[in-house]
Scaffold this active site. Structure first.
Site, PDB file in Angstrom:
ATOM      1  N   HIS A 115       0.826  -1.217   0.000  1.00 23.15           N
ATOM      2  CA  HIS A 115       0.000   0.000   0.000  1.00 23.15           C
ATOM      3  C   HIS A 115       0.859   1.265   0.000  1.00 23.15           C
ATOM      4  O   HIS A 115       0.514   2.272   0.621  1.00 23.15           O
ATOM      5  CB  HIS A 115      -0.938   0.042   1.213  1.00 23.15           C
ATOM      6  CG  HIS A 115      -1.923  -1.081   1.261  1.00 23.15           C
ATOM      7  ND1 HIS A 115      -3.182  -0.996   0.746  1.00 23.15           N
ATOM      8  CD2 HIS A 115      -1.824  -2.340   1.764  1.00 23.15           C
ATOM      9  CE1 HIS A 115      -3.822  -2.131   0.928  1.00 23.15           C
ATOM     10  NE2 HIS A 115      -3.020  -2.975   1.533  1.00 23.15           N
TER      11      HIS A 115
ATOM     12  N   ASN B  77     -10.393  -2.812   2.484  1.00 23.08           N
ATOM     13  CA  ASN B  77     -10.075  -2.884   1.057  1.00 23.08           C
ATOM     14  C   ASN B  77     -11.346  -2.656   0.238  1.00 23.08           C
ATOM     15  O   ASN B  77     -12.449  -2.674   0.788  1.00 23.08           O
ATOM     16  CB  ASN B  77      -9.519  -4.264   0.701  1.00 23.08           C
ATOM     17  CG  ASN B  77      -8.039  -4.414   1.062  1.00 23.08           C
ATOM     18  OD1 ASN B  77      -7.340  -3.432   1.288  1.00 23.08           O
ATOM     19  ND2 ASN B  77      -7.574  -5.642   1.108  1.00 23.08           N
TER      20      ASN B  77
END
Ligand code: HDE
Length: 694
Positions: free
Chosen positions: A74, A147
């Site tokens: 990420h 997510n």
């Protein structure tokens, strides 16, 4: 500087030293005003630089340390500030104040990210999008670190680093960037059948979103909500964009990454700057342990979702993103999320992936931000009062005035002291009865790796299924090892859907051995409509971008009409000429353009309008303009052709579907054009575009 004329020695001194704070004079890091920021201190004009130059050193020392370790996963993200407000009635489920106080707007900071690529990678890659929300509540910070996909690759935290090593660029050469289309990723998938369900999601259109405003968010794990009378329910969090869910087509994604690698970050930034604030409704699937015991999957297994047909989503509140960060590094880069940041009224479960995450995030921040005091960085600092007995550590900013930094104490009247039962804000873990042996095992209830992968695939629209088939085919075409490809077919695809396995195998001349179909799969032909993007349409065309193509001899009235209409819809119409210089209209008057058709390619727009005029021949002799229309057509976008340009339908060989609109005037077609833009893409057109070159 002061305007006063110096009259005495003292005043002269004042003149030299006084710096007007409003002038923002450049200073060193200690506040010394800098007289010359262009030249270092040397001996003579061409002599060596002096070590004495503290201003040069001050600058370089900081510069040399301006990068911190990027996130292991990420790393690339975009952030935004906003607020959350709760709907009525949530006290039935939880005592968490930010979820029950309908009068307060809780400030939030959101970060949306890709997983695989480094900080400098492109935005529109095929990947999961991380979606983290930090709620600055009056009872402490709560982080929902989710997510845009409701399940995950693996079931146990101990496998996370193996998975990440496999998906990240390969060891010898750090290739590929921002992509899972390589040997190590598919090797991992083929050898770990628990990844099957998630693989269908990453191969789906969810992994190539149109923008970050049009993605759903999911907490993935099962959590608990605890009410004031200590009743617990189990929940799965969902957050759904009020803008609708939307994707791009694969060819467009590939082109976008070259033409505008910041496409997603730019869109989020622009939409907030323009006051089109994106909004999501936060909700939860709420259920009891008894409900869960009756289902044929385990709610502690993060590779499983709960079909919304089984447990609908209860809306809990809404959040809005309405302010861009002032400083990317200070805010978006230094924000430190953790699923372990929790408040009273919410609690964890024993999902073995979540349990590992509760450790990993704080640990990674200690490395990434370099000090145990990372929660004192402004973007991480609670907005409610906090009193700890923690002192010291690198970069401690808090100056406590108390003498005692231990508890209990008699010197400061025993403050700060534990809350005990005085407050519902005080965190108490849910009293869950647990007994058993210490074991390293995977429960049998986690063993079915395929039923929900099949459920997902079978629930989608035909075009979504075709995209999944094409995505597996594309990804495996980048895998060098024939054995890995065959294993993906044998271990994964045939257990999801035989037709999918046959389609993909055919691309590589592989065999489908359907004798290998998993015995563990649960029978059932259930589908869940809510797994399809088509269940989340947009209700307006706010912030959609429309390319308006003009040439010399164009009709200025049509340009004005389209602009006016787009403004009234909060959409963005941009006038694009053959170059960025103004064009001449039919009356030979100059028409300002927003850019050129080469500089602002069709992939960065949602729809295209071709303005009428006395210039048909000029248009058809312009290769860039023709390509623009054909490419928009290929990417299934609505196209409005005004008056004389209607002939382009035949000239370019377009099939006149509901997204190819001909009209004499803008007002005749505006409703149909709006609807086509709102529906986003003309999926039925996909059948017809195979013959179109682009
Ligand atoms: Fe993460 N994850 N993760 N993850 N994750 C990180 O934390 C980790 C998982 C997610 O915008 C890291 O601060 C482990 C699931 C997001 O700053 C790290 C496991 C989900 C972000 C980490 C998982 C996520 C991260 C890297 C399995 C969805 C970005 C930098 C046990 C529910 C947060 C950092 C941001 C980031 C560990 C699995 C979402 C290394 C060990 C499942 C959105 O701590």
């Amino acid at each position: 500087m002061s305007n006063k004329q110096p009259t005495s020695k003292i005043q002269q001194f004042e003149k030299q030293t006084y710096v007007d704070p409003n002038e923002k004079v450049l200073t060193s890091s200690l506040g010394t005003p800098v007289s010359d920021n262009q030249n270092s201190l040397k001996i003579g004009e061409k002599g060596p630089t002096l070590l004495e130059d503290f201003l040069l050193r001050d600058k370089l020392i900081h510069f040399d340390r301006e990068r911190i370790p990027e996130r292991v996963v990420h790393a690339r993200g975009a952030g935004a500030h906003g607020y959350f407000h709760a709907y009525e009635g949530n006290e039935k489920w939880t005592k968490a104040n930010f979820l029950i106080d309908t009068k307060t707007k809780t400030p939030i900071f959101v970060r949306i990210s890709t997983v695989q690529g480094g900080r400098g990678s492109a935005d529109v890659v095929r990947d999961v999008r991380g979606f983290s929300i930090k709620f600055f509540t009056q009872e402490g910070n709560y982080d929902l670190v989710g997510n845009n996909i409701p399940v995950f690759f693996i079931q146990d935290a101990i496998k996370f680093s193996d998975f990440v090593h496999a998906v990240k660029p390969e060891n010898p050469n750090e290739i590929p960037t921002g992509q899972s289309a390589h040997d190590t990723f598919w090797d991992f998938i083929s050898l770990n059948t628990e990844t099957a369900h998630m693989s269908t999601w990453v191969m789906s259109d969810r992994a190539i979103p149109r923008n970050l405003r049009s993605i759903q968010g999911f907490g993935v794990h099962t959590y608990r909500l605890i009410s004031a009378d200590n009743k617990a329910v189990l929940v799965k969090f969902h957050w759904t964009p009020l803008q609708g869910v939307a994707q791009v087509v694969w060819d467009e994604a590939l082109k976008l990454n070259g033409m505008d690698p910041d496409f997603h970050r730019r869109d989020l930034w622009d939409s907030i700057e323009q006051g089109n604030y994106p909004e999501w409704e936060l909700g939860a699937q709420i259920f009891s342990e008894e409900d869960a015991n009756g289902w044929d999957f385990d709610v502690l297994d993060p590779t499983k979702l709960i079909p919304e047909e089984l447990v609908p989503v209860t809306p809990l509140g809404k959040f809005v993103l309405n302010k861009n960060p002032d400083d990317f590094f200070a805010e978006t880069e230094q924000v430190a999320f953790s699923p372990a940041n929790i408040v009273s009224g919410i609690d964890f479960t024993n999902d073995p992936l979540l349990q590992g995450r509760l450790f990993s995030y704080t640990d990674t921040q200690l490395h990434r931000l370099g000090t145990v005091n990372f929660n004192q960085i402004p973007i991480n600092k609670p907005v409610c009062p906090f009193h700890t007995n923690r002192r010291g550590g690198y970069a401690n900013h808090e100056i406590y005035q108390a003498k005692a930094n231990y508890e209990p104490n008699s010197l400061d009247n025993n403050w700060p002291r534990e809350a005990g039962d005085r407050s519902t804000s005080a965190f108490r873990s849910y009293e869950e009865k647990i007994e058993g042996c210490k074991l390293r095992v995977r429960p049998e209830s986690f063993a079915d790796h395929f039923s929900q992968a099949t459920l997902h695939f079978s629930s989608l629209e035909e075009h979504e299924k075709q995209h999944i088939k094409d995505a597996y085919s594309f990804e495996l075409s980048k895998v060098a090892s024939q054995e890995i490809k065959q294993r993906v077919v044998d271990n994964i695809l045939i257990n999801i859907d035989l037709e999918l396995a046959r389609y993909v195998s055919k691309q590589f001349g592989l065999q489908v051995k359907d004798t290998q179909i998993s015995q563990k799969k649960k029978a059932g032909s259930l589908t869940s409509k809510r797994l399809s993007i088509s269940s989340f349409p947009a209700s307006d065309i706010k912030q959609r971008k429309i390319a308006v193509l003009v040439h010399n001899g164009c009709n200025p009235n049509s340009i004005n009409e389209i602009k006016k209409w787009a403004d009234s819809e909060n959409a963005i119409a941009e006038i694009l000429g053959p170059s960025a210089a103004p064009v001449k209209d039919v009356n030979n008057n100059p028409v300002e353009v927003d850019g050129s058709q080469t500089g602002e390619p069709s992939v960065t727009y949602d729809a295209v309008v071709i303005i009428d005029g006395e210039n048909y021949d000029e248009f058809i002799s312009d290769g860039v303009a023709k390509h623009y229309v054909l490419e928009s057509y290929k990417h299934l976008k609505p196209i409005l052709l005004l008056k004389d340009k209607a002939e382009l339908v035949d000239f370019l060989g377009l099939n006149q579907d509901e997204g190819v609109l001909k009209a004499e005037k803008v007002k005749e077609a505006k409703d149909a054009f709006k609807l086509a833009i709102q529906n986003h893409r003309i999926w039925d057109r996909e059948e017809f575009i195979k013959a179109i070159p682009a």
